[in-house]
Design an enzyme around this catalytic site. Structure first.
Site, short mmCIF file in Angstrom:
data_model
loop_
_atom_site.label_atom_id
_atom_site.label_comp_id
_atom_site.label_asym_id
_atom_site.label_seq_id
_atom_site.Cartn_x
_atom_site.Cartn_y
_atom_site.Cartn_z
N HIS A 102 0.84 -1.19 0.00
CA HIS A 102 0.00 0.00 0.00
C HIS A 102 0.88 1.25 0.00
O HIS A 102 2.04 1.22 0.42
CB HIS A 102 -0.92 0.00 1.21
CG HIS A 102 -1.92 -1.12 1.20
ND1 HIS A 102 -3.24 -0.97 1.58
CD2 HIS A 102 -1.81 -2.44 0.85
CE1 HIS A 102 -3.88 -2.12 1.48
NE2 HIS A 102 -3.03 -3.02 1.04
N GLU A 104 0.87 3.95 1.78
CA GLU A 104 1.34 4.38 3.09
C GLU A 104 2.54 3.54 3.53
O GLU A 104 3.52 4.06 4.07
CB GLU A 104 0.21 4.26 4.13
CG GLU A 104 -0.97 5.18 3.86
CD GLU A 104 -2.05 4.55 2.99
OE1 GLU A 104 -3.22 4.89 3.15
OE2 GLU A 104 -1.71 3.70 2.12
N CYS A 132 -3.71 -0.24 6.53
CA CYS A 132 -2.66 0.77 6.67
C CYS A 132 -2.72 1.48 8.01
O CYS A 132 -1.68 1.85 8.58
CB CYS A 132 -2.75 1.78 5.53
SG CYS A 132 -2.25 1.06 3.95
#
Length: 298
Positions: A102, A104, A132
């Site tokens: 992801h 993040e 996340c």
């Protein structure tokens, strides 16, 4: 420069484009903005703090590798010293979706591989998913982390993740990004790439399984990118060391077809292993990439 970055540059405010363009065209640009560069951008654009980071999000999203979803997410984290680190989501075809990274995670891991030990802010172009939020809760300083989104007021991580479950619930004091070394040695290892994988394993975060592990990815031009295992109290959001190394390579402008060889070093007297998943991911990228392996004893 990647075509996506050129396109992203045109999405920046006019006052930013000329300042940023020079840096993007530099061969050494690695998706990081120093505090001095941040100050230059603020002076040129009149934007500061979160407003500047929000304006820069198209650049972060330009690093996305999304052959499955075609949905690009960008994230920017700010280190304690004011350095900005970009990140974007990464997908690998041919393996299960759990190998996805992801945005993040990418921005945080990018900062980690550059030596950041504490982050103050993360700016994202879409609201962070639960995966996340849990990953960020593992961070050193998670209780003070601030999240900024394009159409929302800035909020703390724990506003997004109330009654959070984290390391303290399992009696763990170690935090992701905090300075730590695992005392692993490479004295009996001759291969230089494996030695760098051991160096990465030494600063990995694996307090739950004890599988301190690291990866070194060497490219066709001789660059080496290291990745450290980032374990999570909720287990599933854990980020394997190969993915952290791929993030580092991607943010430096490299593509998967430039990977020449990979080394994995991990503690073998632990409860999990990255060997099978690392091999499977490399086979999906290119089955001809050799994987060197070293089993370590904690």
């Amino acid at each position: 420069m990647r075509t996506a970055l050129i396109d992203a540059l045109t999405q920046l405010p006019d006052s930013l484009q000329s300042t940023v363009s020079e840096w993007l065209h530099a061969s050494a640009f690695d998706a990081t903005f120093t505090p001095a560069q941040v100050a230059d951008m603020e002076a040129a654009s009149g934007l500061s703090g979160a407003a500047l980071r929000l304006a820069l999000l198209p650049l972060a999203a330009a690093y996305a590798v999304t052959p499955i979803s075609r949905f690009n997410v960008g994230a920017i984290v700010r280190g304690e010293d004011g350095t900005l680190y970009l990140g974007a989501n990464i997908e690998l075809t041919g393996v299960q979706l759990g190998q996805t990274v992801h945005a993040e995670q990418a921005a945080i891991s990018h900062a980690w591989t550059k030596g950041a030990t504490r982050l103050t802010d993360i700016t994202i172009n879409y609201s962070p998913c639960g995966h996340c939020r849990q990953f960020m809760n593992e961070l050193n300083g998670a209780e003070d982390l601030v999240i900024q989104l394009p159409k929302s007021d800035a909020k703390s991580l724990h506003t997004y993740l109330p009654e959070a479950f984290g390391p303290a619930d399992l009696g763990i004091e170690a935090r992701l990004l905090a300075d730590q070394t695992q005392g692993l040695t490479a004295d009996d290892i001759d291969d230089p790439l494996l030695k760098q994988a051991v160096e990465a394993a030494n600063i990995s975060h694996a307090p739950y399984s004890g599988n301190y592990s690291g990866v070194a990815v060497e490219t066709s031009d001789g660059r080496v990118f290291k990745g450290m295992y980032a374990e999570n109290a909720a287990f599933n959001p854990s980020l394997p060391p190969l993915q952290v190394a791929l993030i580092a390579a991607n943010m430096a402008g490299y593509s998967w077809d430039q990977i020449a060889s990979v080394a994995l070093a991990e503690v073998v007297n632990s409860t999990v292993s990255h060997l099978a998943d690392t091999q499977a991911s490399l086979d999906a990228i290119n089955p001809d990439i050799p994987l060197l392996y070293a089993g370590l004893r904690a």
